[in-house]
Scaffold this active site. Structure first.
Site, mmCIF file in Angstrom:
data_model
loop_
_atom_site.group_PDB
_atom_site.id
_atom_site.type_symbol
_atom_site.label_atom_id
_atom_site.label_comp_id
_atom_site.label_asym_id
_atom_site.label_seq_id
_atom_site.Cartn_x
_atom_site.Cartn_y
_atom_site.Cartn_z
ATOM 1 C CD GLU A 123 -2.899 1.174 0.141
ATOM 2 O OE1 GLU A 123 -2.891 2.133 -0.651
ATOM 3 O OE2 GLU A 123 -3.671 0.212 0.043
ATOM 4 C CE LYS A 199 4.621 7.795 -5.792
ATOM 5 N NZ LYS A 199 4.571 9.160 -5.204
#
Length: 429
Positions: A123, A199
Site C-alpha cells: 500500500e 506509480k
C-alpha cells in the site's frame, strides 16, 4: 518480524511499533516484535533504535527461523528484489514500499507470492497514507475499472501550485520545495515524472489486471512548464497539474474489454471546477472510475515519513492477522494481458498558444494545418498587438499523434513567430 532499512520511513515504523505496541497486539491477536533491522552502516546515530537489533547481514536476517514477516523499506531494485524473493521462498510474508521495484519487476514478485503461498502487500508504494491500492485489490476487484486519474506526486503538485497561486517561476518554486523538505537535493525523479510513472504502472497493473512496467508509461515532467502555460490555463479558468492517467481503450464497437490500455504521465490543464484542481500544496488525490461503483476520489498526504509508515503499518497488521488466522491475502493475477498502446494512439485534447503576424488570412492558414491532420477545433481566440497577434486554439479530442504533427507543422509556418504554449487538456469529459 525483520525490517530492511532504517531511514526516514523505517525509523518511523519502529517508533510506531514501539508506541502503539499494546493496541497493535490487541488488533492482531499476538505481539508484533522486531527481531532485527538490516542497515548498510552500524556506526550511524539512530535515536530510539536498540543497537542490539541492527545488522548488516540482511540475507541472514530474512532467512532466520524466528522471523515470519519482512518489511522492506530500503528502496531500489537490488538487493531489495533478491531479499524479498528469498523471504517469500522461505514462507515469509512481505510488506514493501518499493514503487521502483514493483514498477520494474512486479510480475516476478507476484509470481513468487503465488508459488510460495506468501503475502505481498505494498500500500505504501503509491500515494503514501492514502488507502488506494487496497480498494483496487479488494473492494473493486468485482467491478470493471475504466479509468484512474490523479495527482500522485506531492513535490510537483507543490511547485505547480506555487506557480499558479503566487506567480512563482519553476526554479523559484523548486527551491522553496527543497527548503521545505518536499523535494530532494536531486529532484529529477519528481520533476521529470519518473516517480509518477512508476506509480502509474502499479495502478494500471491493479486496475486492469495486465502487466505494465514503468518503461511502458509515456512520461513527461514539469521542467518545461512555463509562465505562459500557467497564464494560459488561468485564461481558460483552468490550472496546470501533473497527472497520472491510466485508462482502458475500448474496442471500436465500444466494448470496454479493451483494445488495450493507455498509461501516461504529463502536465495538463484541468478546469478549476474539477475536484483535482483544488488539490493544493504537496497533497495527492486520485479518481477511480468504475462501471458499477461510479467515480471515487481518494485524497490525502502522499509522501513523508509518518504517512508512509502509517501505510506500512496497516499492511503489517493485515499480513500479521492473516498469519494468525492461517490465511493469506489477495495475490495479483495479470490475466488480461492487454497491450499498452503507444502515446500516438491516445485520444487527447490540446491547448495551443501562438504568436502570429497580425494580418488577414492567418487564422485560415492555421486552421488549415489542423484540418490537414483531421483535428477539429473547438474554440479560437485572437488578440491583436500592433503588427503581432496572439492566437489561442483549443481542439476537440483527437489522436495524440495527429495533434503532435499539427504542432510540428505550425512551427514551420512563416506567419507563426512562436509557438508559445502547447499543453494537453484533461478533466472536462
Amino acid at each position: 518480524m525483520a525490517l530492511l532499512g532504517c531511514g526516514v520511513v523505517g525509523s518511523e515504523v519502529v517508533r510506531l511499533l514501539r508506541e502503539q505496541a499494546a493496541d497493535l497486539s490487541a488488533r492482531v491477536g499476538v505481539p508484533l516484535e522486531v527481531a532485527g533491522i538490516a542497515v548498510r552502516r552500524l556506526d550511524r546515530d539512530r535515536a530510539g533504535i536498540d543497537p542490539g537489533l541492527l545488522t548488516t547481514d540482511a540475507q541472514s536476517l530474512v532467512t532466520r527461523d524466528d522471523v515470519d514477516l519482512v518489511v522492506e523499506v530500503i528502496g531500489g531494485i537490488e538487493p531489495a528484489r533478491s531479499l524479498m524473493l528469498e523471504a517469500m521462498k522461505t514462507g515469509k510474508s512481505v510488506v514493501t514500499a518499493n514503487k521502483a521495484l514493483l514498477a520494474e519487476d512486479g510480475e516476478t514478485l507476484f509470481a513468487a507470492a503465488r508459488e510460495y503461498g506468501a503475502d505481498l502487500y505494498y500500500e505504501a508504494a503509491v500515494a503514501g497514507a492514502i488507502p488506494l491500492l487496497r480498494p483496487l485489490r479488494e473492494s473493486l476487484v468485482g467491478d470493471h475499472v475504466h479509468r484512474v486519474l490523479g495527482i500522485v506526486n506531492g513535490t510537483t503538485n507543490y511547485i505547480l501550485d506555487q506557480m499558479d497561486t503566487h506567480g512563482a517561476g519553476f526554479n523559484e518554486a523548486l527551491e522553496e520545495a527543497q527548503a521545505l523538505g518536499y523535494a530532494e537535493a536531486d529532484p529529477t525523479a519528481d520533476v521529470e515524472g519518473f516517480d509518477a510513472a512508476a506509480k502509474a504502472a502499479i495502478l494500471a497493473q491493479l486496475a486492469f489486471h495486465t502487466p505494465v512496467t514503468a518503461a511502458d508509461v509515456h512520461r513527461e515532467g514539469i521542467t518545461e512548464v512555463t509562465a505562459a502555460d500557467v497564464s494560459g490555463a488561468k485564461e481558460m479558468d483552468s490550472v496546470v497539474k501533473l497527472l497520472a492517467i491510466c485508462e482502458r481503450v475500448p474496442d471500436e464497437d465500444g466494448r470496454n474489454g479493451g483494445r488495450g490500455v493507455s498509461v501516461r504521465v504529463y502536465p495538463a490543464m484541468i478546469p478549476r471546477s474539477h475536484p483535482l484542481a483544488s488539490v493544493r500544496g504537496a497533497f495527492n488525490a486520485v479518481f477511480v472510475e468504475a462501471e458499477s461503483a461510479g467515480s471515487l476520489m481518494f485524497y490525502g498526504a502522499g509522501a513523508g515519513g509518518a504517512p508512509t509508515a502509517s501505510a506500512v503499518l496497516g499492511d503489517l497488521v493485515a499480513v500479521a492477522r492473516n498469519r494468525v488466522a492461517g490465511s493469506r491475502g489477495p495475490v495479483e493475477v495479470t490475466y488480461a494481458k492487454l497491450p499498452v498502446l503507444p502515446m500516438g494512439e491516445t485520444i487527447t485534447r490540446y491547448y495551443v498558444q501562438l504568436d502570429v503576424a497580425d494580418r488577414s488570412g492567418v487564422l485560415a492558414a492555421v486552421a488549415e494545418e489542423f484540418a490537414r491532420q483531421d483535428v477539429s477545433i473547438q474554440a479560437v481566440r485572437q488578440e491583436g498587438r500592433g503588427d503581432e497577434a496572439q492566437l489561442v486554439v483549443v481542439t476537440h479530442r483527437a489522436p495524440d499523434a495527429a495533434l503532435s504533427a499539427t504542432v510540428d507543422r505550425l512551427h514551420k509556418l512563416d506567419i507563426v513567430r512562436e509557438v508559445a504554449s502547447v499543453m494537453r487538456v484533461e478533466g472536462d469529459e
